[in-house]
Motif scaffolding. Structure first.
Motif, short mmCIF file in Angstrom:
data_model
loop_
_atom_site.label_atom_id
_atom_site.label_comp_id
_atom_site.label_asym_id
_atom_site.label_seq_id
_atom_site.Cartn_x
_atom_site.Cartn_y
_atom_site.Cartn_z
N MET A 1 15.12 5.55 -15.23
CA MET A 1 14.66 4.34 -14.54
C MET A 1 13.15 4.41 -14.30
SD MET A 1 17.11 2.25 -14.20
CE MET A 1 16.35 1.09 -13.10
N PRO A 2 12.43 3.31 -14.54
CA PRO A 2 11.00 3.28 -14.25
C PRO A 2 10.75 3.46 -12.74
CG PRO A 2 11.61 1.48 -15.69
CD PRO A 2 12.89 2.10 -15.21
N ARG A 3 9.55 3.91 -12.42
CA ARG A 3 9.18 4.11 -11.01
C ARG A 3 7.67 3.93 -10.85
NH1 ARG A 3 11.04 7.90 -13.88
NH2 ARG A 3 10.00 9.85 -14.26
N CYS A 4 7.26 3.62 -9.62
CA CYS A 4 5.84 3.40 -9.31
C CYS A 4 5.47 4.08 -8.01
CB CYS A 4 5.55 1.91 -9.15
SG CYS A 4 5.43 1.01 -10.68
N LEU A 5 4.24 4.59 -7.98
CA LEU A 5 3.66 5.16 -6.77
C LEU A 5 2.33 4.48 -6.50
CD1 LEU A 5 4.02 9.02 -7.38
CD2 LEU A 5 5.36 7.62 -5.82
N LEU A 6 2.03 4.26 -5.22
CA LEU A 6 0.71 3.78 -4.82
C LEU A 6 0.00 4.95 -4.16
CD1 LEU A 6 -0.53 0.55 -3.53
CD2 LEU A 6 -0.91 2.50 -2.05
N ILE A 7 -1.20 5.24 -4.64
CA ILE A 7 -1.98 6.36 -4.12
C ILE A 7 -3.25 5.80 -3.49
CG2 ILE A 7 -3.09 8.56 -4.65
CD1 ILE A 7 -1.21 8.59 -7.17
N GLY A 8 -3.39 5.98 -2.19
CA GLY A 8 -4.55 5.47 -1.47
C GLY A 8 -5.73 6.42 -1.57
N PRO A 9 -6.87 5.99 -1.03
CA PRO A 9 -8.07 6.83 -1.08
C PRO A 9 -7.87 8.12 -0.29
CG PRO A 9 -8.41 4.95 0.37
CD PRO A 9 -7.08 4.76 -0.30
N GLU A 10 -8.30 9.20 -0.86
CA GLU A 10 -8.25 10.52 -0.24
C GLU A 10 -6.82 10.95 0.11
OE1 GLU A 10 -11.09 10.79 2.92
OE2 GLU A 10 -12.57 9.66 1.79
N GLU A 11 -5.83 10.47 -0.62
CA GLU A 11 -4.44 10.87 -0.41
C GLU A 11 -3.99 11.74 -1.57
OE1 GLU A 11 -2.03 7.41 0.09
OE2 GLU A 11 -2.85 6.96 2.05
N GLN A 12 -3.26 12.79 -1.26
CA GLN A 12 -2.74 13.68 -2.28
C GLN A 12 -1.38 13.20 -2.79
OE1 GLN A 12 -4.56 16.17 -3.49
NE2 GLN A 12 -6.18 15.61 -2.06
N GLU A 13 -0.55 12.72 -1.87
CA GLU A 13 0.80 12.26 -2.19
C GLU A 13 0.79 10.74 -2.28
OE1 GLU A 13 3.82 14.25 -2.06
OE2 GLU A 13 2.62 16.06 -2.01
#
Length: 93
Positions: free
Chosen positions: A72-84
């Protein structure tokens, strides 16, 4: 065979949505507050990274990492200065 998968997250008061169109050459489109702000293509199941900005003062850069497969496809949003990353929830079209 092509299929469309949709993902969404509310982040810092803004709506961020992503659509992954799977197939031989997957396409990723990212919308911020309903406006298309970025897109990318990739090959097979390789992840695609789309950098966009939230309309804040000053603009806040964020990255959407979309993985079309395997599975299954998946998406992550990564904010500024975030590792996870923040998992973007799947949504019905």
């Amino acid at each position: 065979m092509r299929a469309r998968h949709h993902f969404h997250i509310d982040y810092r008061g803004h709506s961020v949505s992503a659509t992954i169109q799977t197939g031989h050459r997957p396409v990723v489109e990212v919308l911020v507050d309903g406006k298309e702000t970025g897109h990318a293509t990739t090959h097979a199941d390789r992840p695609a990274t789309v950098q966009v900005e939230l309309p804040t003062d000053p603009p806040t850069p964020v990255t959407v990492r979309a993985t079309p497969g395997p599975g299954m496809p998946r998406c992550l949003l990564i904010g500024p200065e975030e590792q996870e990353g923040h998992v973007m929830a799947p949504r019905a079209y």
